[in-house]
Scaffold this motif. Structure first.
Motif, short mmCIF file in Angstrom:
data_model
loop_
_atom_site.label_atom_id
_atom_site.label_comp_id
_atom_site.label_asym_id
_atom_site.label_seq_id
_atom_site.Cartn_x
_atom_site.Cartn_y
_atom_site.Cartn_z
N THR A 145 -53.99 36.12 -11.11
CA THR A 145 -55.48 37.56 -11.60
C THR A 145 -55.88 38.22 -10.29
O THR A 145 -56.32 37.16 -9.29
CB THR A 145 -56.57 36.97 -12.28
N ARG A 169 -49.38 32.50 -13.23
CA ARG A 169 -50.28 33.10 -13.98
C ARG A 169 -50.69 33.67 -12.73
O ARG A 169 -50.93 32.74 -11.63
CB ARG A 169 -50.81 33.70 -14.57
N SER A 184 -57.01 34.26 -8.92
CA SER A 184 -57.04 32.99 -9.57
C SER A 184 -55.19 33.15 -9.73
O SER A 184 -54.86 33.42 -10.17
CB SER A 184 -58.27 32.80 -10.35
N TRP A 185 -54.94 31.88 -10.67
CA TRP A 185 -53.32 31.77 -10.16
C TRP A 185 -53.51 30.45 -10.93
O TRP A 185 -54.41 29.59 -11.22
CB TRP A 185 -52.95 31.32 -8.69
N ASP A 215 -51.72 42.95 -17.24
CA ASP A 215 -53.05 43.89 -17.90
C ASP A 215 -53.59 44.44 -17.09
O ASP A 215 -53.62 43.56 -15.81
CB ASP A 215 -54.17 42.24 -18.80
N SER A 231 -61.21 30.57 -11.63
CA SER A 231 -62.50 31.35 -11.31
C SER A 231 -64.09 31.09 -12.78
O SER A 231 -63.51 31.08 -13.71
CB SER A 231 -62.83 32.56 -11.09
N ARG A 291 -58.82 49.82 -20.36
CA ARG A 291 -57.70 48.17 -20.33
C ARG A 291 -56.45 48.92 -20.44
O ARG A 291 -56.43 50.08 -21.87
CB ARG A 291 -58.08 47.36 -20.85
N ASP A 350 -59.26 40.13 -8.65
CA ASP A 350 -60.32 40.37 -9.33
C ASP A 350 -61.52 41.01 -8.73
O ASP A 350 -61.88 40.09 -8.77
CB ASP A 350 -61.35 39.18 -10.96
N ARG A 365 -59.63 44.67 -12.71
CA ARG A 365 -58.87 43.07 -12.73
C ARG A 365 -57.83 43.68 -12.99
O ARG A 365 -57.18 44.47 -13.73
CB ARG A 365 -59.09 42.27 -13.74
N LEU A 366 -56.29 42.67 -12.25
CA LEU A 366 -55.31 43.13 -12.49
C LEU A 366 -54.41 41.75 -12.97
O LEU A 366 -54.32 40.67 -12.20
CB LEU A 366 -54.00 43.29 -11.04
N THR A 367 -54.11 41.43 -14.13
CA THR A 367 -52.97 40.56 -13.99
C THR A 367 -51.92 40.08 -14.44
O THR A 367 -51.50 41.07 -15.56
CB THR A 367 -53.81 39.26 -15.20
N ARG A 377 -52.52 47.53 -21.56
CA ARG A 377 -51.07 46.05 -21.32
C ARG A 377 -49.72 46.49 -21.81
O ARG A 377 -49.91 47.37 -22.74
CB ARG A 377 -51.71 45.01 -22.53
#
Length: 687
Positions: free
Chosen positions: A496, A494, A459-460, A536, A450, A552, A498, A511-513, A554
């Motif tokens: 995400t 990974r 995104s990955w 996250d 992104s 946030r 967004d 946002r979630l990752t 984590r």
């Protein structure tokens, strides 16, 4: 020749018969008279002694002294603008826009349906509104009232009132509590009259288009609708956009023409439209194929050959090529290669004209952190050493606690838009509060990123890593700790999600990752397998126009191996500018008998902050109070035995590419070795 005797004395018959000869005779010299004679008179000579003065000077005439006029109460400043005296209408509804400006609305039927918007627009454009009420003069008010009267007439026509009348009055207003001082005030009484409607609507050759009904529906004006010039401009734009998004690559729309018929109280609208045929995309053609090939540009494009032409995709391709950073200028132009035939669309190839930019970059940075010490970084990069978009980057770091040398190969837009292949090799030495590690590593990744220009909802990235690391816990009080070598291999993934509105300065959304990394480590003859994972989450909410609340969470853990089997650099730590502010980098966690941070197998962090805008520097400066907490546990599930809290205040300075962040954090429950304050400086928000 038959002129009257008086004229014959002036012009004799000989002059008429031969005017040239008569004119050459000249004239007789003038005869001096007493009136013509010049007489010299002394300056103090009495009037009765002047030469030629036969009339006796009256001695017994007395003139009455001039009386000073008193101002009348309620006097009106009329006739200041022209020769017509104008009187305000008493039964009108009025709106006082300021002490010097009043609008009256005497018309009851038909009602002035656009009155609210009309007044708002006039107030924003009025020249009288720009005057300072304490400094205005009658002359200023009069001059600006002429301009505002013209403005009101223009605004009435914008809304379709072509028979409107503006009645202008200059009156008096009282100033001061005692009412003793009068000042001018302008009043405009507005009689809009009937509102005109659209009559006939002519859209040129639009009916010849293949999608005539769909295109006509995008032009939201029908006969009988109320006339408004703003609507014409907007609907012309809508039609032009619809043509560009429906395949009409060369469509043309001329300026609209509006013919007002006062007898019918209507306006006939003509918008000359020439669709010029429908098209589909063909190939993408590069003007510099050795630099950026046509095949590569086609991979960047968000369309395939055969797709219906869309102007937005043409502009998107231009932005994407600009975003590579390899070109100084770029143009994308459709070119007809197959003409439309009947119901079959034509084909356009997209000619891409590019000019190369400078491709080599040398960069450097120097910084200081209260916990990290001095850090100097430098790099050299060639951004297209391996065309297309294959870059090579050499980098190095020299610092109090970190030294590094590395080389990175990066292939942007690799087999797809914003997909990046990266290979990185480096050797580093890190001496942190938690460990001392000498590492050699090779990593590779393939990711969909992104970017600032193209922020993506998803995104990955996937990749693999192998490394050898010689590590030990820090030397405390001169007691050396044993070093241990680890050989580690890992694959990772990974992703995400967004929904935020900005990468660097979000004001709403979340946002979630998620991160997963199966890993194996061999040390001291033993092989260990374990799973590293992390989640996250961040949420942003605008409370007012100037205040954003952000939070946030984590959670991270390592499953499958005991703590001693993990290299210290692979364990979990907390603390620092992106973690718990107020504490040093990786300084939070369980400690051994020597006071060394050992790291843990699970981690929990949470932060909340309020980003409050100010009026300083045109609103560019914000203040940010924040509160952070973090807990690192030896166990795989958090036990919150080692929880640390930090709070503080930050400043943000908004720039064109994101906010500059300065945070000052204070540990709320510090250990004896923790500093009393920590300062962090970076680009972008903390999360």
């Amino acid at each position: 020749m038959d002129a009257p005797p008086s004229l014959e004395d002036l012009i004799p018959d000989s002059a008429v018969e031969d005017p040239d000869s008569w004119a050459q005779q000249g004239t007789d010299a003038p005869v001096a008279t007493d009136i013509d004679a010049e007489v010299e008179v002394e300056a103090d000579t009495p009037l009765t002694d002047l030469p030629g003065m036969d009339l006796a000077w009256p001695e017994d005439i007395e003139l009455e002294p001039l009386q000073q006029l008193e101002p009348e109460e309620g006097i009106e400043f009329v006739q200041l603008l022209d020769d017509r005296q104008q009187v305000a209408l008493e039964d009108a509804e009025t709106e006082a826009l300021s002490a010097s400006l009043v609008l009256g609305f005497p018309q009851k039927e038909p009602p002035f349906s656009e009155r609210g918007d009309f007044v708002s627009r006039f107030q924003a454009l009025s020249t009288i509104e720009e005057l300072d009420g304490d400094d205005e003069t009658v002359a200023q008010l009069a001059a600006r009232a002429r301009e505002d009267e013209e403005l009101l007439g223009n605004l009435l026509r914008v809304y379709g009132y072509y028979d409107g009348e503006i009645i202008r009055t200059i009156g008096a207003r009282e100033v001061g509590e005692d009412g003793g001082e009068a000042a001018p005030r302008v009043r405009f009484d507005i009689i809009p009259g009937p509102r005109y409607k659209y009559g006939a609507i002519d859209l040129g050759d639009l009916a010849s288009a293949l999608d005539a009904e769909e295109l006509r529906a995008s032009f939201g004006i029908q006969p009988g609708d109320y006339l408004q010039s703003d609507t014409i401009v907007q609907q012309r734009f809508n039609l032009d956009r619809k043509l560009g998004e429906t395949g009409y690559a060369f469509a043309e729309i001329d300026e609209p023409e509006l013919l007002i018929d006062h007898e019918r109280v209507e306006g006939d609208l003509t918008v000359p439209v020439r669709p010029m045929g429908k098209y589909v995309f063909g190939d993408v053609i590069s003007s510099d194929p050795r630099f950026l090939s046509s095949k590569h540009l086609a991979e960047i494009a968000r369309f395939d050959a055969g797709d219906v032409y869309k102007r937005s995709l043409e502009m998107d391709l231009r932005r994407a090529i600009t975003a590579t950073g390899l070109v100084s200028t770029v143009s994308v132009t459709p070119r007809e290669v197959v003409a439309p035939q009947g119901d079959q669309p034509g084909v356009v190839e997209m000619d891409v004209g590019i000019e190369r930019a400078k491709l080599r970059t040398v960069a450097g940075a120097i910084g200081y952190g209260s916990e990290e010490g001095i850090r100097v970084q430098a790099s050299w990069e060639h951004r297209n050493l391996f065309p297309p978009e294959g870059s090579l980057r050499l980098r190095g770091i020299v610092g109090t606690r970190e030294q590094l040398a590395g080389v990175t190969f990066r292939k942007n837009n690799f087999h797809g838009r914003d997909k990046v292949l990266t290979l990185d090799a480096y050797a580093s030495t890190i001496d942190s509060d938690a460990y001392d590690a000498n590492t050699v590593a090779l990593t590779g990744s393939y990711e969909r990123t992104s970017t600032l220009l193209f922020q993506k909802p998803l995104s990955w990235g996937v990749g693999a890593e192998i490394l050898a690391s010689d590590e030990r816990n820090r030397v405390i009080g001169g007691i050396p700790r044993p070093r241990q070598t680890y050989f580690i291999a890992s694959v990772f993934g990974r992703a995400t999600i967004d929904t935020s509105d900005s990468l660097l300065d979000p004001t709403r959304g979340f946002r979630l990752t998620g991160f997963l990394a199966p890993e194996t480590s061999r040390t001291a003859g033993d092989q260990f397998f374990y799973l590293r994972n992390q989640v996250d989450a961040a949420y942003y909410q605008s409370i007012t126009d100037k205040t954003v609340l952000a939070g946030r969470l984590r959670f991270a853990s390592i499953q499958g191996a005991p703590l001693y089997a993990l290299a210290p650099s692979r364990r979990l730590y907390a603390g620092g500018g992106g973690s718990v502010r107020g504490y040093g980098y990786q300084s939070i966690g369980p400690k051994n008998d020597l006071g060394e941070v050992t790291g843990g197998l699970s981690l929990v962090e949470a932060s909340v902050e309020a980003r409050i805008g100010t009026g300083f520097f045109d609103g560019a400066v914000s203040v940010v109070p924040f509160f952070d907490l973090g807990a690192v546990s030896i166990n795989r599930t958090p036990d919150f035995r080692y929880v640390k809290y930090g709070a503080g205040l930050g400043l943000r300075y908004a720039t064109g590419f994101g906010p500059i962040r300065i945070d000052v954090g204070v540990p709320l429950n510090p250990d004896p070795e923790d500093s009393s304050v920590a300062v962090y400086v970076s680009l972008g928000q903390a999360f």
